[in-house]
Design a protein around this motif. Sequence first.
Motif, PDB file in Angstrom:
ATOM      1  N   LEU A  57      11.959   2.771 -14.141  1.00  0.00           N
ATOM      2  CA  LEU A  57      12.921   3.141 -13.102  1.00  0.00           C
ATOM      3  C   LEU A  57      12.234   3.194 -11.736  1.00  0.00           C
ATOM      4  O   LEU A  57      11.034   3.446 -11.636  1.00  0.00           O
ATOM      5  CB  LEU A  57      13.541   4.506 -13.417  1.00  0.00           C
ATOM      6  N   THR A  58      13.032   2.976 -10.702  1.00  0.00           N
ATOM      7  CA  THR A  58      12.536   3.040  -9.327  1.00  0.00           C
ATOM      8  C   THR A  58      13.382   4.030  -8.538  1.00  0.00           C
ATOM      9  O   THR A  58      14.606   3.910  -8.492  1.00  0.00           O
ATOM     10  CB  THR A  58      12.589   1.660  -8.649  1.00  0.00           C
ATOM     11  N   GLU A  59      12.716   5.025  -7.953  1.00  0.00           N
ATOM     12  CA  GLU A  59      13.401   6.011  -7.111  1.00  0.00           C
ATOM     13  C   GLU A  59      13.435   5.487  -5.685  1.00  0.00           C
ATOM     14  O   GLU A  59      12.436   4.977  -5.180  1.00  0.00           O
ATOM     15  CB  GLU A  59      12.678   7.354  -7.149  1.00  0.00           C
ATOM     16  N   CYS A  60      14.592   5.607  -5.041  1.00  0.00           N
ATOM     17  CA  CYS A  60      14.734   5.148  -3.664  1.00  0.00           C
ATOM     18  C   CYS A  60      15.294   6.265  -2.798  1.00  0.00           C
ATOM     19  O   CYS A  60      16.337   6.834  -3.105  1.00  0.00           O
ATOM     20  CB  CYS A  60      15.659   3.929  -3.603  1.00  0.00           C
ATOM     21  N   TRP A  61      14.594   6.588  -1.730  1.00  0.00           N
ATOM     22  CA  TRP A  61      15.074   7.522  -0.715  1.00  0.00           C
ATOM     23  C   TRP A  61      15.341   6.675   0.529  1.00  0.00           C
ATOM     24  O   TRP A  61      14.445   5.965   1.005  1.00  0.00           O
ATOM     25  CB  TRP A  61      14.013   8.575  -0.402  1.00  0.00           C
ATOM     26  N   SER A  77      13.692   2.775   4.031  1.00  0.00           N
ATOM     27  CA  SER A  77      13.775   3.113   2.610  1.00  0.00           C
ATOM     28  C   SER A  77      12.380   3.292   2.043  1.00  0.00           C
ATOM     29  O   SER A  77      11.449   2.583   2.418  1.00  0.00           O
ATOM     30  CB  SER A  77      14.501   2.011   1.833  1.00  0.00           C
ATOM     31  N   ILE A  78      12.264   4.227   1.131  1.00  0.00           N
ATOM     32  CA  ILE A  78      11.017   4.454   0.418  1.00  0.00           C
ATOM     33  C   ILE A  78      11.287   4.238  -1.063  1.00  0.00           C
ATOM     34  O   ILE A  78      12.179   4.883  -1.629  1.00  0.00           O
ATOM     35  CB  ILE A  78      10.476   5.875   0.664  1.00  0.00           C
ATOM     36  N   TYR A  79      10.573   3.318  -1.688  1.00  0.00           N
ATOM     37  CA  TYR A  79      10.737   3.019  -3.111  1.00  0.00           C
ATOM     38  C   TYR A  79       9.482   3.439  -3.861  1.00  0.00           C
ATOM     39  O   TYR A  79       8.370   3.068  -3.478  1.00  0.00           O
ATOM     40  CB  TYR A  79      10.967   1.524  -3.332  1.00  0.00           C
ATOM     41  N   ALA A 137      11.950  10.330   4.692  1.00  0.00           N
ATOM     42  CA  ALA A 137      12.573   9.029   4.928  1.00  0.00           C
ATOM     43  C   ALA A 137      13.503   9.088   6.140  1.00  0.00           C
ATOM     44  O   ALA A 137      13.542   8.160   6.959  1.00  0.00           O
ATOM     45  CB  ALA A 137      13.351   8.587   3.698  1.00  0.00           C
ATOM     46  N   GLN A 138      14.246  10.186   6.259  1.00  0.00           N
ATOM     47  CA  GLN A 138      15.166  10.338   7.383  1.00  0.00           C
ATOM     48  C   GLN A 138      14.400  10.422   8.701  1.00  0.00           C
ATOM     49  O   GLN A 138      14.772   9.774   9.694  1.00  0.00           O
ATOM     50  CB  GLN A 138      16.026  11.582   7.193  1.00  0.00           C
ATOM     51  N   LEU A 139      13.337  11.205   8.713  1.00  0.00           N
ATOM     52  CA  LEU A 139      12.532  11.345   9.927  1.00  0.00           C
ATOM     53  C   LEU A 139      11.901  10.012  10.307  1.00  0.00           C
ATOM     54  O   LEU A 139      11.827   9.663  11.494  1.00  0.00           O
ATOM     55  CB  LEU A 139      11.452  12.402   9.717  1.00  0.00           C
ATOM     56  N   LEU A 140      11.482   9.260   9.301  1.00  0.00           N
ATOM     57  CA  LEU A 140      10.887   7.957   9.560  1.00  0.00           C
ATOM     58  C   LEU A 140      11.865   7.053  10.302  1.00  0.00           C
ATOM     59  O   LEU A 140      11.518   6.399  11.291  1.00  0.00           O
ATOM     60  CB  LEU A 140      10.476   7.315   8.232  1.00  0.00           C
ATOM     61  N   ARG A 141      13.129   7.019   9.849  1.00  0.00           N
ATOM     62  CA  ARG A 141      14.147   6.190  10.505  1.00  0.00           C
ATOM     63  C   ARG A 141      14.442   6.697  11.924  1.00  0.00           C
ATOM     64  O   ARG A 141      14.566   5.917  12.870  1.00  0.00           O
ATOM     65  CB  ARG A 141      15.434   6.190   9.672  1.00  0.00           C
ATOM     66  N   ILE A 201       7.578   0.583   1.330  1.00  0.00           N
ATOM     67  CA  ILE A 201       8.517   1.020   2.353  1.00  0.00           C
ATOM     68  C   ILE A 201       9.312  -0.202   2.792  1.00  0.00           C
ATOM     69  O   ILE A 201       8.744  -1.285   2.973  1.00  0.00           O
ATOM     70  CB  ILE A 201       7.773   1.653   3.548  1.00  0.00           C
ATOM     71  N   GLY A 202      10.617  -0.044   2.918  1.00  0.00           N
ATOM     72  CA  GLY A 202      11.468  -1.158   3.295  1.00  0.00           C
ATOM     73  C   GLY A 202      12.247  -0.858   4.560  1.00  0.00           C
ATOM     74  O   GLY A 202      12.547   0.297   4.867  1.00  0.00           O
ATOM     75  N   ALA A 203      12.564  -1.901   5.292  1.00  0.00           N
ATOM     76  CA  ALA A 203      13.394  -1.776   6.491  1.00  0.00           C
ATOM     77  C   ALA A 203      14.315  -2.983   6.545  1.00  0.00           C
ATOM     78  O   ALA A 203      13.852  -4.122   6.499  1.00  0.00           O
ATOM     79  CB  ALA A 203      12.527  -1.705   7.742  1.00  0.00           C
ATOM     80  N   ALA A 204      15.617  -2.740   6.598  1.00  0.00           N
ATOM     81  CA  ALA A 204      16.592  -3.830   6.681  1.00  0.00           C
ATOM     82  C   ALA A 204      16.885  -4.148   8.139  1.00  0.00           C
ATOM     83  O   ALA A 204      16.952  -3.251   8.982  1.00  0.00           O
ATOM     84  CB  ALA A 204      17.875  -3.452   5.955  1.00  0.00           C
TER      85      ALA A 204
END
Length: 282
Positions: free
Chosen positions: A94-98, A84-86, A65-69, A187-190
Amino acid sequence: VDVISNESAAVFSRFVKVFGQTYRRYLDLQKAEKQAREAQIEAALEKVRSRSLAMQSPDELVEVAQLLREEMGALGVEELETSSIYIHDASSGLTECWFTIKNTANPAKAVTDQMTIRLEDTWVGRQMQEFFQSSAEKTSIVMRGENRLEWIHYCEGKTNLFGTSNFYGDTIPDRTYHLYKFSNGYIGAAAPGEISQESWDLLRRATTVFSFAYTRFRDLQMAQASARAAKRQASLDRVRADISSMRNAEDLDRITPLFFKELTVLGVPFIRCGVFIIDRKS
């Protein structure tokens, strides 16, 4: 209309030819720039793909996730502040978020963490859940006012990142969450608002690349579970074999140390262990 002279017509014709050459040069440069941009994007995605396939532990997903950003930033997509990766677990709900957030105070160093959430707990989460359960492949969630505050305060309770770093300062800005779906999550991006078509395309391609990461993630999870099960079974087999070899009551003295040893090998936290035998007749 006045008729232009032959000389003027000749000059005009030469200008047209020059412009034709200029336009062809313009098209060639456009094509070259597009090819260079495509090569840059593919190189960035290949880094994420390679890091995904190099994972040795599920915990390393946060590094993906860090490398993606970081690669998004390197591509000049500054409108995407957060990657973000959900991953949703249907069995537990439950949902894991990195996630990785662009650090405005230190652009060279992104801020990374992970959290476990229940989507139904917040308005933003329920919008995500509705999207995940729909047939849509992408969506945008506008986070404003109380809905935005609720989401940030909820996340503050799930990770120490926001509280310890005072990340947003005194004002929490409105943002729009742009999401692209894959098999077990999205995958999310704000961003401050709408994003360009190129950014959507990058999200789509990043989601495709992340399929490699998720497959690797699941393989590692299953491998770890299988290794733990095999380790437990081996410990039980050793204890069972020693018990089967007992010939008299005194042999029990060597079973207790074996329990201690095997529980230690399995990483079971304990202070002491022993065997208690109750004589019901007395």
